[in-house]
Design a protein around this motif. Structure first.
Motif, short mmCIF file in Angstrom:
data_model
loop_
_atom_site.label_atom_id
_atom_site.label_comp_id
_atom_site.label_asym_id
_atom_site.label_seq_id
_atom_site.Cartn_x
_atom_site.Cartn_y
_atom_site.Cartn_z
N PHE A 1 -59.45 -28.66 -24.88
CA PHE A 1 -58.28 -28.16 -24.16
C PHE A 1 -57.20 -29.22 -24.16
CE2 PHE A 1 -61.39 -25.23 -22.41
CZ PHE A 1 -60.68 -24.04 -22.42
N LEU A 2 -55.96 -28.79 -24.28
CA LEU A 2 -54.86 -29.72 -24.19
C LEU A 2 -53.68 -29.06 -23.49
CD1 LEU A 2 -52.67 -29.29 -26.98
CD2 LEU A 2 -54.97 -29.56 -27.84
N ILE A 3 -52.87 -29.89 -22.90
CA ILE A 3 -51.70 -29.42 -22.16
C ILE A 3 -50.46 -29.84 -22.94
CG2 ILE A 3 -50.45 -29.51 -19.98
CD1 ILE A 3 -53.18 -30.36 -18.71
N ARG A 4 -49.65 -28.87 -23.30
CA ARG A 4 -48.38 -29.11 -23.99
C ARG A 4 -47.28 -29.08 -22.93
NH1 ARG A 4 -49.38 -31.15 -28.92
NH2 ARG A 4 -50.82 -29.88 -30.11
N LEU A 5 -46.55 -30.19 -22.82
CA LEU A 5 -45.53 -30.32 -21.78
C LEU A 5 -44.15 -30.57 -22.37
CD1 LEU A 5 -47.55 -32.63 -19.41
CD2 LEU A 5 -46.74 -30.36 -18.84
N ARG A 6 -43.14 -30.19 -21.60
CA ARG A 6 -41.77 -30.51 -21.97
C ARG A 6 -41.57 -32.01 -21.74
NH1 ARG A 6 -38.54 -25.37 -20.00
NH2 ARG A 6 -36.78 -26.73 -20.31
N PRO A 7 -40.63 -32.61 -22.44
CA PRO A 7 -40.34 -34.03 -22.20
C PRO A 7 -39.88 -34.25 -20.75
CG PRO A 7 -39.19 -33.24 -24.15
CD PRO A 7 -39.78 -32.04 -23.48
N VAL A 8 -40.19 -35.42 -20.22
CA VAL A 8 -39.76 -35.81 -18.88
C VAL A 8 -38.75 -36.94 -19.01
CG1 VAL A 8 -40.52 -36.85 -16.70
CG2 VAL A 8 -41.90 -35.06 -17.79
N ALA A 9 -37.66 -36.85 -18.27
CA ALA A 9 -36.62 -37.88 -18.25
C ALA A 9 -36.64 -38.58 -16.90
CB ALA A 9 -35.25 -37.26 -18.51
N VAL A 10 -36.57 -39.91 -16.94
CA VAL A 10 -36.65 -40.74 -15.73
C VAL A 10 -35.46 -41.69 -15.75
CG1 VAL A 10 -38.10 -42.38 -14.45
CG2 VAL A 10 -39.18 -40.64 -15.91
N ASP B 1 -34.22 -27.04 -22.15
CA ASP B 1 -34.06 -26.69 -23.56
C ASP B 1 -32.65 -27.06 -24.03
OD1 ASP B 1 -36.63 -25.67 -23.76
OD2 ASP B 1 -36.00 -23.61 -23.33
N GLY B 2 -32.56 -27.80 -25.13
CA GLY B 2 -31.28 -28.17 -25.71
C GLY B 2 -30.58 -29.32 -25.01
N GLU B 3 -31.16 -29.85 -23.95
CA GLU B 3 -30.52 -30.92 -23.19
C GLU B 3 -30.84 -32.28 -23.82
OE1 GLU B 3 -30.01 -32.04 -18.47
OE2 GLU B 3 -31.94 -31.26 -19.12
N ASP B 4 -29.86 -33.14 -23.88
CA ASP B 4 -30.06 -34.51 -24.32
C ASP B 4 -30.93 -35.23 -23.30
OD1 ASP B 4 -29.09 -36.97 -25.96
OD2 ASP B 4 -28.65 -37.48 -23.87
N ILE B 5 -31.88 -36.04 -23.76
CA ILE B 5 -32.83 -36.69 -22.84
C ILE B 5 -32.12 -37.64 -21.88
CG2 ILE B 5 -34.84 -38.18 -22.68
CD1 ILE B 5 -35.79 -36.94 -25.35
N ALA B 6 -31.20 -38.45 -22.37
CA ALA B 6 -30.47 -39.37 -21.48
C ALA B 6 -29.62 -38.60 -20.47
CB ALA B 6 -29.60 -40.32 -22.30
N ALA B 7 -29.02 -37.51 -20.90
CA ALA B 7 -28.24 -36.68 -19.97
C ALA B 7 -29.14 -36.08 -18.90
CB ALA B 7 -27.51 -35.58 -20.73
N ALA B 8 -30.35 -35.69 -19.29
CA ALA B 8 -31.31 -35.16 -18.31
C ALA B 8 -31.70 -36.24 -17.31
CB ALA B 8 -32.55 -34.61 -19.02
N ALA B 9 -31.90 -37.47 -17.78
CA ALA B 9 -32.25 -38.57 -16.89
C ALA B 9 -31.13 -38.82 -15.88
CB ALA B 9 -32.53 -39.83 -17.70
N ALA B 10 -29.88 -38.81 -16.34
CA ALA B 10 -28.74 -39.00 -15.44
C ALA B 10 -28.66 -37.86 -14.43
CB ALA B 10 -27.45 -39.10 -16.26
#
Length: 176
Positions: free
Chosen positions: A35-44, A78-87
């Motif tokens: 079993f495995l869990i597929r996750l969306r990226p997380v921004a911190v 979806d479609g969001e830039d990772i750095a923008a999500a972190a901000a």
């Protein structure tokens, strides 16, 4: 000694994650259901001020029933830039808007069961814009002296591995 994922089938899915069952071929030819869990990226994201204090949140995690210091974090849309999500997450959870963000590190906190990738960023400036939109995410938000971070981690006050790794890297970058 590489394992090979021959196929996967989704057994559960929602907007945050999927639980899949994989047919895995082991190096000796045997097969393993995994079993495995597929996750969306997380921004911190966090900021460090001129006094070398880092912006942190004190919060309770009901899953582990623990309290601890964390950094603002959330899933990348979806479609969001990772750095923008972190901000965005930092602003929503702390009420502080970061200045230009710098990539700190990317970690895989549970790569034996999940493809989660947590992308951590920091800024050397932030502007207070008001009470956080997502104030329910934490009990309080504080500027903590960065020099205290290693001892806080050693005492278990920063229980999340991704947060501990990022804070130790930030400590190293800012204070040597």
């Amino acid at each position: 000694m590489q394992w090979t994922n021959l196929s996967e089938a989704t057994v559960y899915e929602n907007r945050w994650f999927k639980v899949n069952l994989a047919d895995v071929a082991l190096p000796d030819g045997r097969h393993l259901d995994h079993f495995l869990i597929r996750l969306r990226p997380v921004a911190v994201a966090t900021a460090v001020n001129e006094a070398n204090e880092v912006l942190m949140l004190w919060r309770h995690r009901f899953i582990t029933d623990t309290w601890g210091w964390e950094l603002a974090a959330g899933v990348v849309e979806d479609g969001e830039d990772i750095a923008a999500a972190a901000a965005r997450e930092m602003e929503e959870e702390t009420g502080w808007r970061p200045g230009p963000l710098h990539h700190l590190l990317t970690v895989e906190p549970s790569n034996g069961i999940s493809d989660a990738r947590h992308h951590l960023y920091w800024s050397d400036s932030a502007t207070y814009i008001g009470e956080p939109e997502d104030a329910f995410e934490s009990t309080r938000r504080e500027w903590i002296p960065l020099k205290l971070v290693p001892d806080m981690i050693a005492r278990g006050e920063v229980p999340a591995a991704n947060m501990a790794a990022g804070l130790l890297m930030l400590h190293h970058l800012r204070l040597g």
